[in-house]
Design a protein around this motif. Sequence first.
Motif, mmCIF file in Angstrom:
data_model
loop_
_atom_site.group_PDB
_atom_site.id
_atom_site.type_symbol
_atom_site.label_atom_id
_atom_site.label_comp_id
_atom_site.label_asym_id
_atom_site.label_seq_id
_atom_site.Cartn_x
_atom_site.Cartn_y
_atom_site.Cartn_z
ATOM 1 N N ARG A 315 21.306 28.163 -14.637
ATOM 2 C CA ARG A 315 22.261 29.009 -15.343
ATOM 3 C C ARG A 315 21.669 29.371 -16.705
ATOM 4 O O ARG A 315 21.378 28.492 -17.511
ATOM 5 N N LYS A 316 21.457 30.676 -16.912
ATOM 6 C CA LYS A 316 20.845 31.167 -18.155
ATOM 7 C C LYS A 316 19.511 30.460 -18.441
ATOM 8 O O LYS A 316 19.205 30.084 -19.568
ATOM 9 N N GLY A 317 18.760 30.257 -17.367
ATOM 10 C CA GLY A 317 17.423 29.687 -17.505
ATOM 11 C C GLY A 317 17.372 28.182 -17.625
ATOM 12 O O GLY A 317 16.285 27.619 -17.788
ATOM 13 N N VAL A 318 18.516 27.516 -17.516
ATOM 14 C CA VAL A 318 18.563 26.051 -17.599
ATOM 15 C C VAL A 318 18.897 25.496 -16.221
ATOM 16 O O VAL A 318 19.889 25.899 -15.592
ATOM 17 N N CYS A 319 18.059 24.566 -15.732
ATOM 18 C CA CYS A 319 18.275 23.998 -14.394
ATOM 19 C C CYS A 319 18.848 22.588 -14.486
ATOM 20 O O CYS A 319 18.491 21.808 -15.367
ATOM 21 N N PHE A 320 19.729 22.274 -13.553
ATOM 22 C CA PHE A 320 20.375 20.957 -13.491
ATOM 23 C C PHE A 320 21.058 20.825 -12.137
ATOM 24 O O PHE A 320 21.181 21.792 -11.385
ATOM 25 N N VAL A 321 21.496 19.618 -11.833
ATOM 26 C CA VAL A 321 22.258 19.372 -10.607
ATOM 27 C C VAL A 321 23.711 19.165 -10.995
ATOM 28 O O VAL A 321 24.018 18.409 -11.929
ATOM 29 N N GLU A 322 24.600 19.853 -10.303
ATOM 30 C CA GLU A 322 26.023 19.682 -10.574
ATOM 31 C C GLU A 322 26.770 19.359 -9.284
ATOM 32 O O GLU A 322 26.328 19.691 -8.180
ATOM 33 N N LYS A 323 27.891 18.687 -9.459
ATOM 34 C CA LYS A 323 28.732 18.310 -8.328
ATOM 35 C C LYS A 323 29.940 19.225 -8.308
ATOM 36 O O LYS A 323 30.690 19.292 -9.290
ATOM 37 N N ILE A 324 30.130 19.943 -7.197
ATOM 38 C CA ILE A 324 31.239 20.905 -7.101
ATOM 39 C C ILE A 324 31.964 20.662 -5.777
ATOM 40 O O ILE A 324 31.673 21.300 -4.766
ATOM 41 N N GLU A 325 32.885 19.737 -5.767
ATOM 42 C CA GLU A 325 33.597 19.371 -4.540
ATOM 43 C C GLU A 325 34.466 20.513 -4.036
ATOM 44 O O GLU A 325 34.478 20.824 -2.856
ATOM 45 N N GLN A 326 35.222 21.161 -4.948
ATOM 46 C CA GLN A 326 36.136 22.217 -4.542
ATOM 47 C C GLN A 326 35.378 23.403 -3.939
ATOM 48 O O GLN A 326 35.757 23.943 -2.909
ATOM 49 N N HIS A 327 34.257 23.789 -4.565
ATOM 50 C CA HIS A 327 33.441 24.893 -4.062
ATOM 51 C C HIS A 327 32.943 24.563 -2.657
ATOM 52 O O HIS A 327 32.955 25.401 -1.765
ATOM 53 N N TYR A 328 32.535 23.298 -2.464
ATOM 54 C CA TYR A 328 31.990 22.883 -1.166
ATOM 55 C C TYR A 328 33.062 22.943 -0.087
ATOM 56 O O TYR A 328 32.809 23.396 1.021
ATOM 57 N N ARG A 329 34.299 22.542 -0.441
ATOM 58 C CA ARG A 329 35.371 22.574 0.544
ATOM 59 C C ARG A 329 35.701 24.010 0.944
ATOM 60 O O ARG A 329 35.894 24.320 2.108
ATOM 61 N N ARG A 330 35.747 24.912 -0.064
ATOM 62 C CA ARG A 330 36.036 26.318 0.244
ATOM 63 C C ARG A 330 34.947 26.924 1.118
ATOM 64 O O ARG A 330 35.211 27.689 2.043
#
Length: 336
Positions: A315-330
């Motif tokens: 995001r905006k050139g910055v990389c990381f790992v995020e946890k998105i449970e709601q996005h995954y369910r949808r």
Amino acid sequence: MNVMTEFIEKVKRADADYKMFGRAAVCAALSGGADSVSLLIALKELSAGCGFALSACHLNHGLRGEESDCDQRFCEELCFRLGVPLNSRKTVVSELAEKHESLEETARRVRYDFFREALNALGGNAVLATAHTANDNAETVLINMTRGTGLAGLCGIPPVRGLGEFRVVRPLIYCTRAEVEEFLSECGQDFVIDRTNLSEEYTRNKIRRRVLKEILEINPSVLEAFGRMTKTLREDNAFLEELAEKALSENRTGRGYNASELAKLPSPIRSRAVRKILSEGGVEPSALRINTAAELLTKRSVRYNPCKDRFFTIRKGVCFVEKIEQHYRRFNEKRK
């Protein structure tokens, strides 16, 4: 030098080379097989002179019925005779398997949970000693080669590794299986035989009984050769890991890392940096996941879903790992 003295000297050399014991409490993982029995006897011989307190632990997996119970009794009797405190437990591993987990994976998870409990009971300076030999090291390299591996897979079994806040040490890493059997014969000490080790149903047993046997006929000193190779490769790999850590430290920004700068790194450093980022975020870093994430580093904004509810995000050139449970369910609901 007789067989017993030579065997003990190899264990001493492993300790000297890798600083295994110090004045720690040493807990030997004892199965009752030849390797672990020889380990226990050797450590008992060394404990007074090296200044460490020795104990043992044995987990009965309950997978072979009465045979497993006999192994447990053997370990209990051996430790009683040697005067070594034993932490022994019986667990029916087949009843503890989690979803999508093989019996082998469950057994390993339960075993290492037990090891951690045993070490916790001994205090913060405790180390776990396992009976991996030079043969095990060579077998591991060969298995990894057949599956396809990078440098880390060619490094074999590390003589010392972390187990959470504790350490796992391999005092028999310079000893061959033939030397183990000679040592026990000289001691007049028996051991138990796990019948599953005789079955060629398992990959390691095929490697052990067929492939390594043939290689030893070509070069009787191949186990020592594997030992030298893995030691050198571990040193090379450690150097590359240090460079990856340095790169991550220098490119840390906000909640993640500067993706475009990581993309400029040489491939061996870049892949290690990405693996560390994935691991930090709770993603098991397979070769496919590492390569996929690494290819995205030149993007300004992108999201990659390597597993379940974890996303490698730029995001905006910055990389990381995020946890998105709601996005995954949808996402799964849409697929249905």
